[in-house]
Motif scaffolding. Sequence first.
Motif, PDB file in Angstrom:
ATOM      1  N   TRP B 453       0.826  -1.211   0.000  1.00 42.28           N
ATOM      2  CA  TRP B 453       0.000   0.000   0.000  1.00 42.28           C
ATOM      3  C   TRP B 453       0.863   1.265   0.000  1.00 42.28           C
ATOM      4  O   TRP B 453       0.525   2.238  -0.667  1.00 42.28           O
ATOM      5  CB  TRP B 453      -0.901   0.001   1.249  1.00 42.28           C
ATOM      6  CG  TRP B 453      -2.189  -0.738   1.080  1.00 42.28           C
ATOM      7  CD1 TRP B 453      -2.650  -1.356  -0.052  1.00 42.28           C
ATOM      8  CD2 TRP B 453      -3.208  -0.928   2.084  1.00 42.28           C
ATOM      9  NE1 TRP B 453      -3.881  -1.923   0.194  1.00 42.28           N
ATOM     10  CE2 TRP B 453      -4.247  -1.673   1.481  1.00 42.28           C
ATOM     11  CE3 TRP B 453      -3.339  -0.546   3.414  1.00 42.28           C
ATOM     12  CZ2 TRP B 453      -5.404  -2.030   2.172  1.00 42.28           C
ATOM     13  CZ3 TRP B 453      -4.495  -0.903   4.106  1.00 42.28           C
ATOM     14  CH2 TRP B 453      -5.510  -1.635   3.492  1.00 42.28           C
ATOM     15  N   ALA B 456       1.499   2.473  -3.135  1.00 39.39           N
ATOM     16  CA  ALA B 456       0.271   2.674  -3.914  1.00 39.39           C
ATOM     17  C   ALA B 456      -0.060   1.486  -4.813  1.00 39.39           C
ATOM     18  O   ALA B 456      -0.463   1.637  -5.962  1.00 39.39           O
ATOM     19  CB  ALA B 456       0.314   3.977  -4.706  1.00 39.39           C
ATOM     20  N   MET B 457       0.122   0.273  -4.270  1.00 42.61           N
ATOM     21  CA  MET B 457      -0.304  -0.940  -4.978  1.00 42.61           C
ATOM     22  C   MET B 457      -1.160  -1.765  -4.021  1.00 42.61           C
ATOM     23  O   MET B 457      -1.274  -1.439  -2.847  1.00 42.61           O
ATOM     24  CB  MET B 457       0.920  -1.738  -5.433  1.00 42.61           C
ATOM     25  CG  MET B 457       1.787  -0.956  -6.429  1.00 42.61           C
ATOM     26  SD  MET B 457       3.156  -1.934  -7.084  1.00 42.61           S
ATOM     27  CE  MET B 457       4.256  -1.924  -5.683  1.00 42.61           C
ATOM     28  N   ASP B 458      -1.757  -2.825  -4.544  1.00 37.02           N
ATOM     29  CA  ASP B 458      -2.619  -3.670  -3.716  1.00 37.02           C
ATOM     30  C   ASP B 458      -2.744  -5.022  -4.393  1.00 37.02           C
ATOM     31  O   ASP B 458      -2.379  -5.179  -5.560  1.00 37.02           O
ATOM     32  CB  ASP B 458      -4.007  -3.031  -3.566  1.00 37.02           C
ATOM     33  CG  ASP B 458      -4.916  -3.829  -2.632  1.00 37.02           C
ATOM     34  OD1 ASP B 458      -4.480  -4.140  -1.516  1.00 37.02           O
ATOM     35  OD2 ASP B 458      -6.054  -4.144  -3.029  1.00 37.02           O
ATOM     36  N   ARG B 460      -5.794  -7.976  -4.971  1.00 38.85           N
ATOM     37  CA  ARG B 460      -7.241  -8.120  -4.826  1.00 38.85           C
ATOM     38  C   ARG B 460      -7.595  -9.501  -4.300  1.00 38.85           C
ATOM     39  O   ARG B 460      -8.327 -10.240  -4.944  1.00 38.85           O
ATOM     40  CB  ARG B 460      -7.912  -7.946  -6.187  1.00 38.85           C
ATOM     41  CG  ARG B 460      -7.787  -6.570  -6.740  1.00 38.85           C
ATOM     42  CD  ARG B 460      -8.340  -6.575  -8.167  1.00 38.85           C
ATOM     43  NE  ARG B 460      -8.024  -5.331  -8.821  1.00 38.85           N
ATOM     44  CZ  ARG B 460      -8.699  -4.206  -8.652  1.00 38.85           C
ATOM     45  NH1 ARG B 460      -9.737  -4.170  -7.850  1.00 38.85           N
ATOM     46  NH2 ARG B 460      -8.337  -3.117  -9.301  1.00 38.85           N
ATOM     47  N   ILE B 501       1.683  -9.007  -5.751  1.00 41.62           N
ATOM     48  CA  ILE B 501       1.470  -7.817  -6.592  1.00 41.62           C
ATOM     49  C   ILE B 501       1.215  -8.329  -8.007  1.00 41.62           C
ATOM     50  O   ILE B 501       1.992  -9.135  -8.527  1.00 41.62           O
ATOM     51  CB  ILE B 501       2.695  -6.874  -6.581  1.00 41.62           C
ATOM     52  CG1 ILE B 501       2.869  -6.246  -5.190  1.00 41.62           C
ATOM     53  CG2 ILE B 501       2.550  -5.778  -7.650  1.00 41.62           C
ATOM     54  CD1 ILE B 501       4.124  -5.388  -5.040  1.00 41.62           C
TER      55      ILE B 501
END
Lengths: 587, 587
Positions: B453, B456-458, B460, B501
Amino acid sequence: MANKLGALRQLIAEKKIDAYIIPGSDAHQSEYIADYWKSRHWFSGFTGSSGLVVVTKDKAGLWTDGRYFIQAEQELSGTGISLFKMNEPGVPTYGKWLDENLAAEATIGFDGRVISVSEFEGLKKDLSSKEISYKYEEDLLGNMWEDRPTMPTAPAFFHQAKFTGKTTSDKLSSIREEMEKERADMYLTAALDEIAWTVNMRGNDIPNTPVVYSYLIITASDAYLFADEQKVAAIKGELADVTILPYDSVFEFLNKNAAGRRLLYNPGGVSVRLFEAIPSDSKNIKMSTSIIGKLKAVKNSTEIENFKNAFIKEGVALVKLLKWLSEVGTKDIFETDIQAKISELRLEQEHCIGDSFTTIAAYGENAALMHYSPKEGSCAKVLPEGLLLVDTGGQYLDGTTDITRTFAVGPVTDEMRRDFTLVLKGHMALAGIKFLEGTTGVQLDVLARQPIWQAAMDYRSGTGHGLGFCLGVHEGPHGISPRLNSIKLTPGMICTNEPGIYKAGRHGIRTENVLLVKEAEKNEFGAFFDFETISFCPIDTAILDKALLSDEEISYLNNYHKQVYDKLSPFLDASEKEWLKNKTKSI
Amino acid sequence: MANKLGALRQLIAEKKIDAYIIPGSDAHQSEYIADYWKSRHWFSGFTGSSGLVVVTKDKAGLWTDGRYFIQAEQELSGTGISLFKMNEPGVPTYGKWLDENLAAEATIGFDGRVISVSEFEGLKKDLSSKEISYKYEEDLLGNMWEDRPTMPTAPAFFHQAKFTGKTTSDKLSSIREEMEKERADMYLTAALDEIAWTVNMRGNDIPNTPVVYSYLIITASDAYLFADEQKVAAIKGELADVTILPYDSVFEFLNKNAAGRRLLYNPGGVSVRLFEAIPSDSKNIKMSTSIIGKLKAVKNSTEIENFKNAFIKEGVALVKLLKWLSEVGTKDIFETDIQAKISELRLEQEHCIGDSFTTIAAYGENAALMHYSPKEGSCAKVLPEGLLLVDTGGQYLDGTTDITRTFAVGPVTDEMRRDFTLVLKGHMALAGIKFLEGTTGVQLDVLARQPIWQAAMDYRSGTGHGLGFCLGVHEGPHGISPRLNSIKLTPGMICTNEPGIYKAGRHGIRTENVLLVKEAEKNEFGAFFDFETISFCPIDTAILDKALLSDEEISYLNNYHKQVYDKLSPFLDASEKEWLKNKTKSI
């Protein structure tokens, strides 16, 4: 107290009631309540803001949460009431306890005004395998309580648009939009902060929370405010968007007008008695979270700017307090003196109307009581050694504040130093997180707790709560806590950040700032939010164990202190500025 | 496919059905299902393990979760079925979508065998403002599906006590103890893994999950297993604690014997059709979480020792696979070759009975599809550059395994290096946490997500799921995920740790180990638990960006690799040992 317990037992025996519940709430499920409603306090002696008493013919118990375990043990001592520590392993809820302790057929009594529909539903579920009769028409304690205070009568006042940013008409439109989504044609709320927010009214019925005892009913075309007409007489013109009716007439109004309606209500905020006034052919729609509560939690841009300003004023008052406290050792300062001093300094600030809660000024081991309240005469004198904790906040027309600092008033131990640093590490980890849209507070709680857990310690409270805008200092529906809560953290929400370490008989440490949820960035992974800390007050760097901090943490702290100085110094005199410069210098 | 959509639309028009729901489940709410039940796959072409289709006269949609967005887009292309991305902002649930798209009076159809009671209740709630009729007696797709596979018939086998640690009689006692707490005198379950666990039976009805299509009813004195008698004929003697009755007779049995009973059932695991077989004078008690599910999730000491042993065997098979894969570039290796190779290596291990799921062998951008499944002929050849992801697991009589590694098969970019390191940071933060008794997985999820995070990634998906013991590779009721889940992490629970990722068109990275919840220490603050990582396989240190790692993280990784070598090397030959020594050396 033993007399009261005996008297109640006699009364319930006469009424053929096997267990009587005293929840310590008002008819609006308020957190803080007017003296009129303080029957649990009157009955048990327990002064905490949250706790429920159950009395049977041979047993009596108080259920309260981790904030109050130590305090409750002290206050209940000798009363014959046992303490049940809520949420501790192996401790039954009062519903499960009643299930274990009542016969297969039994009668439970309570004052139906002060138990909510959802509380009652939970109770009935816990007792579903028994045949229980419920009697909730009568307030038995009211019968016993001879010198009961009267209901409050102070006048209400109008909260101007330059503060609120939105008119009642704007707010009613937003509420009606949400009502339409639920296909509802009537909305009932008894929550005093929701009503105050909707009609932009504030008052003086409850200490620390500027609300007015009232009910509100909204339809697609009208809105009805049920309040003591004398209280609102002077601002009738400014409440033009609502029809004002007498406080007690809400029961009859519902009975006459709710029939056949699709009526939205929050079962957690509506009392059993109020619910009974709704005709049976009304189609009731339960809100799991109140629509107004959700709207209110997302502050508008005017509220946000006002909030930021209120926090600067609060920071200025706190700097003056901390500088004054540096005189510990040269003059006698008692805990209650600190309470008085901050109230006084705060009232010097523009638009301040009082404290948002009773200041916790807790020296030494007193700070281990998470919600300690010093008493004149019995409270501690601050000595020039160890730690002092001050948790305080104000009600300003432009915001509600809440800040905690713990600082050295003399030499500290290595254990204090380590604990203080661990708390700060957690505090900074939470403040610095970037998170995906849709994240809830329960997901983030561990960030503040992790350094404390790694050292096999914990704090028995949530990490953060919302704040009202010139309203309750604890406001939902969001929060940052281990408790499951489906409310997503949304830009415009305000939340405290207050990890701590509490060691009975030793010390208590808490560092609390206030966070604003903001948009950070958007990309192929989604929208990310982060926090802006909007409260400014120096953190005591003299008691840090710097070896425990990473470079990133040190630079975070230095940057925060630079902001503290830059934001507050314009409002300080030369000697205060110098004091603050020293307290905020880089480590 | 267009033909099937047209045919179904014609059928529902004839039956006066406005919307037809195809959930893609079996009659037991299993995750993996026998071919007989794959009507959603047959109808839509979507092969994911989770997804629901709704068809109206002019619209058709598939609802699936983040694991399958990319895959569903590909597989639905040209079918006339739109993709609805579940849990994405602004995307309605299928219930809300039906509410928006159906007239005020409408008829919804589905096969009542494959929708659970709770799913149906949710649907009715979403549609509560309309007058909806439901038709669920008929399986309309069954009428259309000419070459439908038959129900499976392979024999079941008994799972010996040296593996399970507890007899059926032990397990029935534990279940009955919990039934007593709920004052229940009958327990109904349709969950195949719960039944297999209770009666210590395994089978071959479903690929990758060794269960037997069956139902189980438990009373205070008896237990009834409803299963195809031919399947269980050979082990009847070992199933002496239960009475065996024909699979389909459960409906009649319930109808005759459940009247007047206090019957426990899990509305999420019992189908609408099965529920209808319960007489109306039965007092049904909903379990929010299945009692057997909770008991099964906490592994006993025999299961734990067996699990550890199974993971060592799995680690040995994986080391052999990884060594074989180091030949990429010198010979042609396709993704499906990797699937075949690991299955073969695994079957060489003692007590291995197969794979626990279809191995994900995903090269390059294929790994961005979180649950990619390579197909013979169309899959990628592994080239000597970039990243290869292998997510694989086995069914052993002594445990169910699940491990993912991502590693370089040639030069990697700086972006891959950074992403790989961030995933590992999250993985290690979760693995290393100490946490208070009472903590749920939703609280811990962010530990694995935080470094991802912050950039700025996540990912799902959840971070971790439970594992069955020679049962489902995804097992509840606990998990580590942003989804609210009240199940506390308890010593003896097993859970994966698999942050990742995924970048569409670029690469996918996941590092997955398996955690065992253990007691850590107890003190004045409470009981603390921590995790023991019980899966061993080298992590590719060649693609780490060491500058992003703290000293603590580096020493964690070195210590993990020392364990990998120590645990696996006794079972390797000289050249494998040398390969592993090199892969596990300190950084």
